[in-house]
Design a protein around this motif. Structure first.
Motif, short mmCIF file in Angstrom:
data_model
loop_
_atom_site.label_atom_id
_atom_site.label_comp_id
_atom_site.label_asym_id
_atom_site.label_seq_id
_atom_site.Cartn_x
_atom_site.Cartn_y
_atom_site.Cartn_z
N VAL A 18 -85.84 63.57 -37.80
CA VAL A 18 -86.76 62.46 -38.00
C VAL A 18 -86.46 61.35 -37.00
O VAL A 18 -87.37 60.75 -36.42
CB VAL A 18 -86.66 61.92 -39.44
N ALA A 19 -85.18 61.05 -36.80
CA ALA A 19 -84.78 59.98 -35.89
C ALA A 19 -85.05 60.32 -34.44
O ALA A 19 -85.22 59.42 -33.61
CB ALA A 19 -83.30 59.66 -36.08
N ALA A 20 -85.06 61.60 -34.12
CA ALA A 20 -85.32 62.07 -32.74
C ALA A 20 -84.36 61.39 -31.77
O ALA A 20 -83.16 61.43 -31.95
CB ALA A 20 -86.77 61.84 -32.37
N GLY A 21 -84.87 60.71 -30.77
CA GLY A 21 -84.02 60.13 -29.73
C GLY A 21 -83.11 59.03 -30.22
O GLY A 21 -82.11 58.71 -29.56
N ALA A 22 -83.41 58.45 -31.38
CA ALA A 22 -82.58 57.38 -31.92
C ALA A 22 -81.48 57.92 -32.83
O ALA A 22 -80.72 57.13 -33.40
CB ALA A 22 -83.44 56.39 -32.70
N ALA A 23 -81.36 59.22 -32.97
CA ALA A 23 -80.42 59.82 -33.91
C ALA A 23 -78.98 59.34 -33.73
O ALA A 23 -78.28 59.09 -34.72
CB ALA A 23 -80.48 61.34 -33.82
N PRO A 24 -78.45 59.21 -32.49
CA PRO A 24 -77.04 58.78 -32.35
C PRO A 24 -76.74 57.42 -32.95
O PRO A 24 -75.58 57.14 -33.29
CB PRO A 24 -76.84 58.77 -30.83
N GLU A 25 -77.74 56.58 -33.13
CA GLU A 25 -77.50 55.23 -33.65
C GLU A 25 -77.01 55.26 -35.09
O GLU A 25 -76.41 54.28 -35.56
CB GLU A 25 -78.77 54.40 -33.53
N LEU A 26 -77.25 56.33 -35.81
CA LEU A 26 -76.80 56.43 -37.19
C LEU A 26 -75.70 57.47 -37.38
O LEU A 26 -75.42 57.88 -38.50
CB LEU A 26 -77.99 56.74 -38.12
N ASP A 27 -75.07 57.87 -36.30
CA ASP A 27 -74.00 58.86 -36.40
C ASP A 27 -72.86 58.36 -37.29
O ASP A 27 -72.29 59.11 -38.09
CB ASP A 27 -73.44 59.20 -35.01
N ALA A 28 -72.50 57.08 -37.16
CA ALA A 28 -71.41 56.54 -37.98
C ALA A 28 -71.77 56.57 -39.45
O ALA A 28 -70.92 56.86 -40.31
CB ALA A 28 -71.08 55.12 -37.54
N ALA A 29 -73.02 56.28 -39.76
CA ALA A 29 -73.46 56.32 -41.15
C ALA A 29 -73.43 57.75 -41.69
O ALA A 29 -73.00 58.00 -42.82
CB ALA A 29 -74.87 55.75 -41.28
N ARG A 30 -73.86 58.71 -40.88
CA ARG A 30 -73.83 60.11 -41.31
C ARG A 30 -72.39 60.57 -41.56
O ARG A 30 -72.10 61.28 -42.53
CB ARG A 30 -74.49 61.01 -40.25
N THR A 31 -71.48 60.17 -40.67
CA THR A 31 -70.07 60.55 -40.84
C THR A 31 -69.52 59.97 -42.13
O THR A 31 -68.80 60.65 -42.88
CB THR A 31 -69.25 60.04 -39.64
N ALA A 32 -69.86 58.72 -42.43
CA ALA A 32 -69.39 58.09 -43.66
C ALA A 32 -69.97 58.79 -44.88
O ALA A 32 -69.28 58.99 -45.89
CB ALA A 32 -69.77 56.61 -43.66
N CYS A 33 -71.25 59.18 -44.82
CA CYS A 33 -71.86 59.91 -45.94
C CYS A 33 -71.16 61.24 -46.17
O CYS A 33 -70.93 61.64 -47.32
CB CYS A 33 -73.35 60.14 -45.66
N SER A 34 -70.80 61.93 -45.10
CA SER A 34 -70.08 63.20 -45.24
C SER A 34 -68.74 62.98 -45.93
O SER A 34 -68.33 63.77 -46.80
CB SER A 34 -69.87 63.84 -43.87
#
Length: 238
Positions: A18-34
């Motif tokens: 969904v984020a497409a090209g902006a996906a890396p901007e939420l990598d830290a949030a995804r890592t925290a969710c994991s």
């Protein structure tokens, strides 16, 4: 009895497709969710309830096997709540917040316990939210919660709700309450202010407060930031 909870944000942008090209901007949030889901797994629950904000049509329980999708965001991606259970009728799809929760669980390979969903109407009063949480917390066996919801959407001029000077203090109070498992502080959140700041997580957080009333859990704040002017918080209670 509630044995653990994970609090995660619920923007569809968490899903890289969904984020497409902006996906890396939420990598830290995804890592925290994991990491937060890892705490739920370690708690060895007998049952996991995913709680998230929902509009009028998306309220109520969702059994394991209910499907959701991100077609409305231009992505041909479907998800399923948990791995067991029969597929629910196609006219009873997961609301977006629970679809994001289902995606997080699929991404983590969740298999620790059966999963069900609960869509919470955003206008629900603190008292009603607390009662719903108490029912969850009083259930037999070891129960865990995955609580989906965003803080304010008014942190910057470009935020969905434009800039509101009340947003940063509100989000700081939310992060503090979630990071310290402060049940009383969550109960005391102002529903009107949360609505004005477009904070979708208020009702789900107050469901958590009700479920954790007598659980004696300890909180940990894993992530707090406001990309795109929206407050996102990741926390665990265990």
């Amino acid at each position: 009895m509630l044995v653990a909870a994970a609090v995660c944000p619920c923007p569809p942008l968490l899903v890289p497709e969904v984020a497409a090209g902006a996906a890396p901007e939420l990598d830290a949030a995804r890592t925290a969710c994991s990491a937060a889901l890892g705490v739920l797994t370690a708690a060895r629950p007998d049952r996991l309830v995913v709680v998230g904000p929902a509009g009028q049509a998306g309220r109520g329980p969702y059994p394991e096997g209910t499907r959701g999708a991100f077609h409305g965001f231009g992505v041909d991606l479907a998800v399923r709540l948990g791995r067991g259970g029969a597929d629910a009728p196609s006219d009873r799809a997961l609301p977006p917040s629970l679809a994001v929760g289902a995606w997080l669980l699929e991404r983590a390979g969740w298999s620790a316990a059966p999963v069900e969903g609960l869509g919470v109407g955003e206008p629900l009063t603190a008292e009603r939210c607390g009662e719903a949480g108490q029912e969850i917390g009083a259930a037999a066996g070891r129960v865990a919660l995955l609580v989906m919801g965003d803080a304010s959407a008014c942190r910057t001029l470009k935020a969905p709700g434009y800039l509101d000077e009340r947003a940063a203090p509100f989000d700081a109070a939310v992060a503090r309450a979630l990071g310290t498992a402060d049940v009383a502080a969550l109960r005391a959140l102002d529903a009107r202010l949360a609505y004005e700041l477009k904070a979708s997580g208020r009702a789900p957080w107050q469901v958590l407060a009700g479920a954790a009333e007598d659980a004696g859990l300890t909180g940990a704040l894993l992530y707090e930031d406001a990309p795109y002017g929206v407050g996102y918080v990741v926390a665990t209670w265990s």
